[in-house]
Structure formats: C-alpha cells, structure tokens
Motif scaffolding. Structure first.
Motif, PDB file in Angstrom:
ATOM      1  N   SER A 250       0.821  -1.207   0.000  1.00  0.00           N
ATOM      2  CA  SER A 250       0.000   0.000   0.000  1.00  0.00           C
ATOM      3  C   SER A 250       0.859   1.263   0.000  1.00  0.00           C
ATOM      4  CB  SER A 250      -0.902  -0.043   1.246  1.00  0.00           C
ATOM      5  OG  SER A 250      -1.455   1.214   1.499  1.00  0.00           O
ATOM      6  N   GLY A 251       0.604   2.125  -0.978  1.00  0.00           N
ATOM      7  CA  GLY A 251       1.318   3.402  -1.056  1.00  0.00           C
ATOM      8  C   GLY A 251       0.344   4.493  -1.450  1.00  0.00           C
ATOM      9  N   ALA A 252       0.845   5.468  -2.210  1.00  0.00           N
ATOM     10  CA  ALA A 252       0.021   6.625  -2.573  1.00  0.00           C
ATOM     11  C   ALA A 252      -1.280   6.225  -3.261  1.00  0.00           C
ATOM     12  CB  ALA A 252       0.810   7.560  -3.480  1.00  0.00           C
ATOM     13  N   GLU A 253      -1.217   5.167  -4.100  1.00  0.00           N
ATOM     14  CA  GLU A 253      -2.431   4.740  -4.822  1.00  0.00           C
ATOM     15  C   GLU A 253      -3.525   4.308  -3.852  1.00  0.00           C
ATOM     16  OE1 GLU A 253       0.401   2.921  -4.623  1.00  0.00           O
ATOM     17  OE2 GLU A 253      -0.610   1.446  -3.370  1.00  0.00           O
ATOM     18  N   HIS A 254      -3.131   3.723  -2.713  1.00  0.00           N
ATOM     19  CA  HIS A 254      -4.115   3.343  -1.695  1.00  0.00           C
ATOM     20  C   HIS A 254      -4.607   4.575  -0.934  1.00  0.00           C
ATOM     21  CE1 HIS A 254      -3.304  -0.857  -2.525  1.00  0.00           C
ATOM     22  NE2 HIS A 254      -4.280  -1.182  -1.704  1.00  0.00           N
ATOM     23  N   HIS A 255      -3.730   5.540  -0.742  1.00  0.00           N
ATOM     24  CA  HIS A 255      -4.178   6.762  -0.062  1.00  0.00           C
ATOM     25  C   HIS A 255      -5.216   7.487  -0.918  1.00  0.00           C
ATOM     26  CE1 HIS A 255      -0.005   6.665   2.049  1.00  0.00           C
ATOM     27  NE2 HIS A 255      -0.807   5.708   2.445  1.00  0.00           N
ATOM     28  N   MET A 256      -5.001   7.465  -2.247  1.00  0.00           N
ATOM     29  CA  MET A 256      -6.001   8.067  -3.152  1.00  0.00           C
ATOM     30  C   MET A 256      -7.330   7.347  -3.004  1.00  0.00           C
ATOM     31  SD  MET A 256      -3.899   8.918  -6.646  1.00  0.00           S
ATOM     32  CE  MET A 256      -2.243   8.276  -6.538  1.00  0.00           C
ATOM     33  N   SER A 257      -7.260   6.012  -2.973  1.00  0.00           N
ATOM     34  CA  SER A 257      -8.476   5.208  -2.841  1.00  0.00           C
ATOM     35  C   SER A 257      -9.204   5.528  -1.528  1.00  0.00           C
ATOM     36  CB  SER A 257      -8.114   3.723  -2.911  1.00  0.00           C
ATOM     37  OG  SER A 257      -9.202   2.926  -2.528  1.00  0.00           O
ATOM     38  N   HIS A 258      -8.443   5.608  -0.426  1.00  0.00           N
ATOM     39  CA  HIS A 258      -9.076   5.919   0.872  1.00  0.00           C
ATOM     40  C   HIS A 258      -9.711   7.299   0.848  1.00  0.00           C
ATOM     41  CE1 HIS A 258      -7.503   2.288   2.345  1.00  0.00           C
ATOM     42  NE2 HIS A 258      -6.280   2.683   2.585  1.00  0.00           N
ATOM     43  N   PHE A 259      -9.025   8.233   0.229  1.00  0.00           N
ATOM     44  CA  PHE A 259      -9.548   9.607   0.160  1.00  0.00           C
ATOM     45  C   PHE A 259     -10.903   9.607  -0.554  1.00  0.00           C
ATOM     46  CE2 PHE A 259     -10.106  13.885  -1.345  1.00  0.00           C
ATOM     47  CZ  PHE A 259      -9.530  14.689  -0.369  1.00  0.00           C
ATOM     48  N   LEU A 260     -10.984   8.891  -1.665  1.00  0.00           N
ATOM     49  CA  LEU A 260     -12.235   8.839  -2.426  1.00  0.00           C
ATOM     50  C   LEU A 260     -13.320   8.103  -1.645  1.00  0.00           C
ATOM     51  CD1 LEU A 260     -10.972   8.077  -6.037  1.00  0.00           C
ATOM     52  CD2 LEU A 260     -11.593  10.284  -5.041  1.00  0.00           C
ATOM     53  N   VAL A 341     -11.437  15.060  -7.046  1.00  0.00           N
ATOM     54  CA  VAL A 341     -10.191  14.453  -7.527  1.00  0.00           C
ATOM     55  C   VAL A 341      -9.033  15.448  -7.363  1.00  0.00           C
ATOM     56  CG1 VAL A 341      -9.014  13.485  -9.541  1.00  0.00           C
ATOM     57  CG2 VAL A 341     -11.389  12.862  -9.069  1.00  0.00           C
ATOM     58  N   ARG A 342      -9.315  16.732  -7.631  1.00  0.00           N
ATOM     59  CA  ARG A 342      -8.280  17.749  -7.447  1.00  0.00           C
ATOM     60  C   ARG A 342      -7.876  17.828  -5.972  1.00  0.00           C
ATOM     61  NH1 ARG A 342      -6.475  21.859 -10.823  1.00  0.00           N
ATOM     62  NH2 ARG A 342      -8.017  21.260 -12.378  1.00  0.00           N
ATOM     63  N   ASP A 343      -8.892  17.826  -5.119  1.00  0.00           N
ATOM     64  CA  ASP A 343      -8.666  17.843  -3.681  1.00  0.00           C
ATOM     65  C   ASP A 343      -7.812  16.624  -3.271  1.00  0.00           C
ATOM     66  OD1 ASP A 343      -9.005  18.751  -1.128  1.00  0.00           O
ATOM     67  OD2 ASP A 343     -11.021  17.916  -0.854  1.00  0.00           O
ATOM     68  N   MET A 344      -8.129  15.491  -3.859  1.00  0.00           N
ATOM     69  CA  MET A 344      -7.385  14.250  -3.592  1.00  0.00           C
ATOM     70  C   MET A 344      -5.908  14.410  -3.974  1.00  0.00           C
ATOM     71  SD  MET A 344      -7.858  10.687  -5.673  1.00  0.00           S
ATOM     72  CE  MET A 344      -6.834  11.204  -7.060  1.00  0.00           C
ATOM     73  N   LEU A 345      -5.670  14.997  -5.148  1.00  0.00           N
ATOM     74  CA  LEU A 345      -4.288  15.141  -5.620  1.00  0.00           C
ATOM     75  C   LEU A 345      -3.458  16.004  -4.672  1.00  0.00           C
ATOM     76  CD1 LEU A 345      -4.855  15.635  -9.471  1.00  0.00           C
ATOM     77  CD2 LEU A 345      -3.970  13.595  -8.321  1.00  0.00           C
ATOM     78  N   PHE A 346      -4.108  17.021  -4.108  1.00  0.00           N
ATOM     79  CA  PHE A 346      -3.359  17.929  -3.236  1.00  0.00           C
ATOM     80  C   PHE A 346      -3.322  17.473  -1.778  1.00  0.00           C
ATOM     81  CE2 PHE A 346      -3.943  20.760  -6.853  1.00  0.00           C
ATOM     82  CZ  PHE A 346      -2.697  21.394  -6.894  1.00  0.00           C
ATOM     83  N   ASN A 347      -4.281  16.672  -1.359  1.00  0.00           N
ATOM     84  CA  ASN A 347      -4.400  16.408   0.081  1.00  0.00           C
ATOM     85  C   ASN A 347      -4.324  14.965   0.540  1.00  0.00           C
ATOM     86  OD1 ASN A 347      -4.732  19.150   1.096  1.00  0.00           O
ATOM     87  ND2 ASN A 347      -6.596  19.148  -0.158  1.00  0.00           N
ATOM     88  N   CYS A 348      -4.341  14.011  -0.388  1.00  0.00           N
ATOM     89  CA  CYS A 348      -4.413  12.629   0.103  1.00  0.00           C
ATOM     90  C   CYS A 348      -3.114  12.187   0.777  1.00  0.00           C
ATOM     91  CB  CYS A 348      -4.824  11.665  -1.002  1.00  0.00           C
ATOM     92  SG  CYS A 348      -3.501  11.264  -2.118  1.00  0.00           S
ATOM     93  N   TYR A 349      -2.033  12.939   0.571  1.00  0.00           N
ATOM     94  CA  TYR A 349      -0.780  12.556   1.243  1.00  0.00           C
ATOM     95  C   TYR A 349      -0.922  12.671   2.763  1.00  0.00           C
ATOM     96  CZ  TYR A 349       0.347  17.377   2.411  1.00  0.00           C
ATOM     97  OH  TYR A 349       0.307  18.625   2.955  1.00  0.00           O
ATOM     98  N   LYS A 350      -1.947  13.445   3.208  1.00  0.00           N
ATOM     99  CA  LYS A 350      -2.117  13.646   4.659  1.00  0.00           C
ATOM    100  C   LYS A 350      -2.769  12.451   5.348  1.00  0.00           C
ATOM    101  CE  LYS A 350      -2.991  18.573   3.894  1.00  0.00           C
ATOM    102  NZ  LYS A 350      -4.106  19.504   3.642  1.00  0.00           N
ATOM    103  N   ILE A 351      -3.317  11.534   4.539  1.00  0.00           N
ATOM    104  CA  ILE A 351      -4.069  10.423   5.123  1.00  0.00           C
ATOM    105  C   ILE A 351      -3.206   9.595   6.068  1.00  0.00           C
ATOM    106  CG2 ILE A 351      -4.992   8.131   4.466  1.00  0.00           C
ATOM    107  CD1 ILE A 351      -6.761   9.489   2.524  1.00  0.00           C
TER     108      ILE A 351
END
Ligand SMILES: [Zn+2]
Length: 379
Positions: A250-260, A341-351
């Motif tokens: 699990s890496g950034a791609e999973h953080h994107m998924s969790h964000f969504l 999706v834009r919000d995800m690109l900028f903020n999902c790293y915080k998950i």
C-alpha cells in the motif's frame, strides 16, 4: 528465496491452510473442522456456491449450516456484522463464501467471539484474504479494526474464473498497485533512510512479476492467469507480515483510494470496489513517477528517484490492462466530481504519515504544475 509458487507450503508457514479444489474435496480443511459446528456464511450473490458447498460438507458427515445475508452486496458495517454474528452464533467455525466483504465480516465477528474462520474465495478481487486486520465502516467512517487471520483459504479456480470480469480487474488493480507502493517504499528508504525489508519486497516483486507474465491469461480470466493473480494477492498479505507493516502492499495509490472512499461515505453513495479505485490511483502514481524525468525542477535525490521510476511500466500499459478487464480508467467513470479528484491530488498525502510519490510532490511543490495534466489524463 522462498518458493512462492507453492502457495500451499508458503501459507502453512503463516499458519494458514491454503487448499486448492481437488477430487478429495478439501481434505485438510475437513480435517481442521472435524467435530466443529460449521456455519457457511454467504450473501444472495454467493449462495449459489455456498448452498451446494454446505450440502457437500454434510455429505461428508460434517455439521454445516448455511447462513445467508439478505443483500446482494452487503457492506461491512456495524449492522451487517451484528446480523452475521447473530446468524452464526451457534457455530464454532464460520466459513465465508465470498471475497472482500464477507471475508472481512467473518474475520471480525469470529475474532470478537473467539471462533475460527475461513473463506471459500469467489473472486480474486483484493489482497485482504491473508491479512489479520479488517477494514470496517463504523459510524459512517472507514476504519481498520484488529481481527485475526483466516485458518483456511479454499481456492477453486473454476469459481474464481467465473467471477464477474470487473472483480478480476479489481484484483489486477490491487496487484498493479504493488509497482507503485514498492517504489514509494524504496524511494523513502533512499531519501529518508526508512527501513526497507528486502525479503518482503522481493517476495512481493516476484509474485507481481509472475502475475505480469501471465497478464494475457488474466485478461481472459483464464486459469493460469487467475491462479497467478490469486497467488500474488495472497502473498501480498504475507509480505506485510514479514515487513511488519503494509508498506509492501500500500502506497500513494491506496491513499487516493481511501480519500475517495471517504467522499463516497460522506455522500452516502455505494463505494466502488477497492481494486477499482486503487487501479485508478495506480495510473496516477505511475504517471507521477514517469513525468519526473520530463520536468526541469530539481529536488534533492531526483536522480535516484528517476532511476527507480525508469523500472516502472508505463501508465498506458496499466490502463490498457484495466480497461480490458472492464475497469474504469478515468475517475469520472466512478461518479466522483472533478473538484474531489483535485482535492485528492493535493491532500491525500495527509491520510497517513507515510512518504510516497504524493509526499514528494507536496514537499517540492510539484503538484501545482502536475494537477491539470493528471486531471486531463485521468478525469
Ligand atoms: Zn489493496
């Protein structure tokens, strides 16, 4: 190097009986549950496998009762877990017949009641079969609860190959994701000195390679391909055990998924399959790595990150694999807004406090220039 191809032997090292369908009708599993009261847990979709399975068990002298959840697609939340726990209360062992959700419900409810559980897998759709934790929805939030691992995983390739194509596609998405998370992990070890477990990483990498070699068969839902996919999905769980964390899976791609996922929950909408969202995140991560070599911006360690990125497959190839399995390759196809999706690109790293390609982009202000391009490609 572990003999990852013998998934039955590898699994037994982790206390799990992984057993393929054979003429003997799962003799090791039947030995494991001998004398126990068994409950076979299913939903309206999987009852077509669960009912004959329970029948066959009874034919072998095993006490086995069927318990069906009323939904076609149950959600692993408090309500469903309570219904499942009540319906299987008399049993000593719960065998889930399903994939992600039913397995999660069985693992969690039996963990709480101190029973054993197992799964007859009906789709190679995600990598949670062998994990000891369980994602659940509680009070409208997605959380990860402690559970235990299953005692038995029963694998019938005829069943797995007959699963809806998009479920196999979701499994492929969850496996293609390993290209990205392994790179996120390696990058963090190079840039930040984070512990990198070579044994866990190589186990995952080899299974991933086997899966990629068999991708033409995966794309046809053929037995060889689905077998390689299922093995990689199971190995993902073992790689996490070896690493002691979820880095190999699990890496950034999973953080994107969790964000969504949180967005879907907030809006009360049904959540798309885990691997479908992770597959989309994988395309974004692959493109983010790919474009590093094209951008003029300099940042500390760029050279070694670009070198790592060069070993990755192209996002176009990954998209073609996912599309051939009926998976969306644009976020607009799963019913999220462009703003989200834009919000995800900028903020999902915080998950999570975990260094990934998303953190890299954030730390060096690279997303400002990348966001429009990524949205153009994948929204
Ligand atoms: Zn996953």
């Amino acid at each position: 190097m572990e003999n990852y191809q013998d998934i039955e032997a590898l699994s037994s090292q982790y206390g799990i009986n992984a057993e393929y369908a054979s003429d003997g009708f799962y003799p090791r599993f039947r030995e494991n549950v001998k004398g126990l009261r068994l409950s076979v847990l299913c939903d309206r979709n999987t009852v077509r496998y669960a009912a004959p399975f329970a029948e066959k068990l009874r034919g072998h002298g095993q006490e086995a009762e069927l318990f069906m959840l009323e939904e076609y697609e149950p959600v692993a939340d408090e309500k469903t877990c309570a219904v499942a726990a009540k319906g299987t209360a008399q049993a000593d062992y719960v065998l889930a017949v399903g994939a992600g959700t039913l397995n999660d419900i069985a693992k969690y409810t039996t963990f709480l009641s101190g029973k054993k559980c197992g799964v007859l897998a009906t789709a190679a759709s995600m990598d949670g079969f062998t994990s000891g934790v369980t994602p659940l929805i509680k009070k409208g939030f997605k959380i990860t609860e402690n559970a235990h691992t299953v005692s038995d995983i029963l694998i019938d390739l005829d069943i797995l190959c007959a699963a809806p194509k998009i479920m196999t596609g979701a499994g492929a998405g969850d496996i293609l994701a390993k290209f990205c998370c392994l790179t996120d992990w390696k990058m963090s070890s190079l840039l930040n000195g984070e512990t990198y477990d070579e044994r866990a990483a190589s186990l995952m990498r080899v299974a991933l390679g086997q899966c990629v070699e068999n991708m033409p068969s995966v794309q046809k839902c053929g037995k060889e391909g689905v077998d390689a996919l299922m093995r990689a999905l199971l190995i993902s769980g073992y790689a996490m055990v070896i690493a002691g964390n979820s880095r190999p899976a699990s890496g950034a791609e999973h953080h994107m998924s969790h964000f969504l996922e949180m967005d879907f929950l907030r809006r009360g909408k049904p959540i798309p399959l885990h691997g479908v969202k992770v597959g989309l995140g994988t395309l974004v991560s692959l493109r983010m790595y790919e474009r590093l070599r094209e951008i003029p911006d300099l940042f500390e360690g760029k050279e070694c990150v670009v070198k790592l990125a060069e070993q990755l497959p192209s996002p176009d190839w990954a998209a073609s694999v996912l599309a051939s399995l009926g998976c969306p390759v644009r976020f607009s196809e799963i019913g999220v807004s462009e703003d989200t999706v834009r919000d995800m690109l900028f903020n999902c790293y915080k998950i999570r406090d975990r260094f990934t390609v998303m953190t890299l982009y954030h730390n060096y202000g690279l997303m400002d220039k990348a966001a429009d391009e990524l949205i153009g490609l994948y929204y």
